[in-house]
Design a protein around this motif. Sequence first.
Motif, PDB file in Angstrom:
ATOM      1  N   SER A 254       0.884  -1.261   0.024  1.00 59.00           N
ATOM      2  CA  SER A 254      -0.055  -0.084  -0.077  1.00 59.00           C
ATOM      3  C   SER A 254       0.830   1.166  -0.010  1.00 59.00           C
ATOM      4  O   SER A 254       0.686   2.203  -0.763  1.00 59.00           O
ATOM      5  N   ALA A 255       1.814   1.200   0.892  1.00 56.97           N
ATOM      6  CA  ALA A 255       2.916   2.201   0.984  1.00 56.97           C
ATOM      7  C   ALA A 255       3.532   2.749  -0.545  1.00 56.97           C
ATOM      8  O   ALA A 255       3.819   3.772  -0.957  1.00 56.97           O
ATOM      9  N   ALA A 256       3.721   1.459  -1.013  1.00 61.45           N
ATOM     10  CA  ALA A 256       4.595   1.523  -2.531  1.00 61.45           C
ATOM     11  C   ALA A 256       3.529   2.321  -3.350  1.00 61.45           C
ATOM     12  O   ALA A 256       4.206   2.978  -4.419  1.00 61.45           O
ATOM     13  N   VAL A 257       2.388   2.232  -3.401  1.00 66.34           N
ATOM     14  CA  VAL A 257       1.335   2.885  -4.155  1.00 66.34           C
ATOM     15  C   VAL A 257       1.738   4.370  -4.079  1.00 66.34           C
ATOM     16  O   VAL A 257       1.746   5.239  -4.900  1.00 66.34           O
ATOM     17  N   HIS A 258       1.734   4.767  -2.778  1.00 64.72           N
ATOM     18  CA  HIS A 258       1.702   6.123  -2.381  1.00 64.72           C
ATOM     19  C   HIS A 258       3.245   6.739  -3.298  1.00 64.72           C
ATOM     20  O   HIS A 258       3.416   7.771  -3.813  1.00 64.72           O
ATOM     21  N   HIS A 259       4.234   5.874  -3.116  1.00 68.51           N
ATOM     22  CA  HIS A 259       5.647   6.495  -3.498  1.00 68.51           C
ATOM     23  C   HIS A 259       5.659   6.137  -4.757  1.00 68.51           C
ATOM     24  O   HIS A 259       6.751   6.174  -5.419  1.00 68.51           O
ATOM     25  N   ARG A 260       4.679   5.411  -5.379  1.00 64.57           N
ATOM     26  CA  ARG A 260       4.950   4.895  -6.909  1.00 64.57           C
ATOM     27  C   ARG A 260       6.093   4.070  -7.285  1.00 64.57           C
ATOM     28  O   ARG A 260       6.741   4.207  -8.138  1.00 64.57           O
ATOM     29  N   SER A 261       6.199   3.516  -6.402  1.00 62.67           N
ATOM     30  CA  SER A 261       7.389   2.495  -6.356  1.00 62.67           C
ATOM     31  C   SER A 261       7.198   1.095  -6.350  1.00 62.67           C
ATOM     32  O   SER A 261       8.195  -0.002  -6.339  1.00 62.67           O
ATOM     33  N   SER A 262       5.968   0.753  -6.757  1.00 62.49           N
ATOM     34  CA  SER A 262       5.699  -0.758  -7.096  1.00 62.49           C
ATOM     35  C   SER A 262       6.302  -1.107  -8.389  1.00 62.49           C
ATOM     36  O   SER A 262       6.911  -0.760  -9.150  1.00 62.49           O
ATOM     37  N   ILE A 263       6.468  -2.525  -8.088  1.00 66.20           N
ATOM     38  CA  ILE A 263       7.178  -3.301  -9.421  1.00 66.20           C
ATOM     39  C   ILE A 263       6.376  -3.112 -10.781  1.00 66.20           C
ATOM     40  O   ILE A 263       5.057  -3.267 -10.713  1.00 66.20           O
ATOM     41  N   ALA A 264       6.849  -2.722 -11.720  1.00 65.92           N
ATOM     42  CA  ALA A 264       6.309  -2.290 -12.940  1.00 65.92           C
ATOM     43  C   ALA A 264       7.261  -2.917 -14.168  1.00 65.92           C
ATOM     44  O   ALA A 264       8.197  -2.741 -13.991  1.00 65.92           O
ATOM     45  N   VAL A 265       6.345  -2.794 -15.042  1.00 67.84           N
ATOM     46  CA  VAL A 265       7.195  -3.433 -16.631  1.00 67.84           C
ATOM     47  C   VAL A 265       6.810  -1.997 -17.282  1.00 67.84           C
ATOM     48  O   VAL A 265       5.659  -1.707 -17.761  1.00 67.84           O
ATOM     49  N   THR A 266       8.051  -1.139 -17.839  1.00 65.89           N
ATOM     50  CA  THR A 266       8.085  -0.156 -18.119  1.00 65.89           C
ATOM     51  C   THR A 266       8.556  -0.142 -19.677  1.00 65.89           C
ATOM     52  O   THR A 266       8.687   1.055 -20.187  1.00 65.89           O
TER      53      THR A 266
END
Length: 177
Positions: A61-73
């Motif tokens: 949940s905190a990663a959503v705030h920090h926009r630091s979730s794992i992502a394929v970019t």
Amino acid sequence: MLYQASKTWARVEIFCAATLAASVSGLILLNVVTRAMGNSIYWVDEAAIYSMVWMCFLAASAAVHHRSSIAVTLIADLTPARVGYWLSRLVDVVIFVFALLLIWICWRWFMPLELAKQGFDVRAFQGATFNFVYAEPTNTLGIKKVWVWLVVPLFAFGSLLHAAANLFRPAKVAEKQ
């Protein structure tokens, strides 16, 4: 104001997740020591697992705030900056919709209005709904599993708060500060 609430909530989540991570380490160390001594404590494994589950949900949940979730970019990296910006906005919307859906699922799962309608009598609630969410015990800890499962609505609330804040504070603005 919404972003500040999200920031404060994320700090609380990170603090709790860090505390739980330390407790996981402590519980596993306790388990190793007691097993080596031939006197293992049977509930430690389950406590470590539940601590890790809570830790992961709170940190996610905190990663959503920090926009630091794992992502394929890959796609965003190959497109022009303007398209990448709109893709990030789309991700914010998807996370917001996911959080709303999860809150709705939790509402149907825990059925708080039906529980209140039954006068907070768990047996009457079970008889009326065939929902045993408030009665099922853990295997070794002896607590009700509902205390473990409460991390899901907590995660849903946090994710919704962070996603809403992200919708009103685009990524480009957030990265400059």
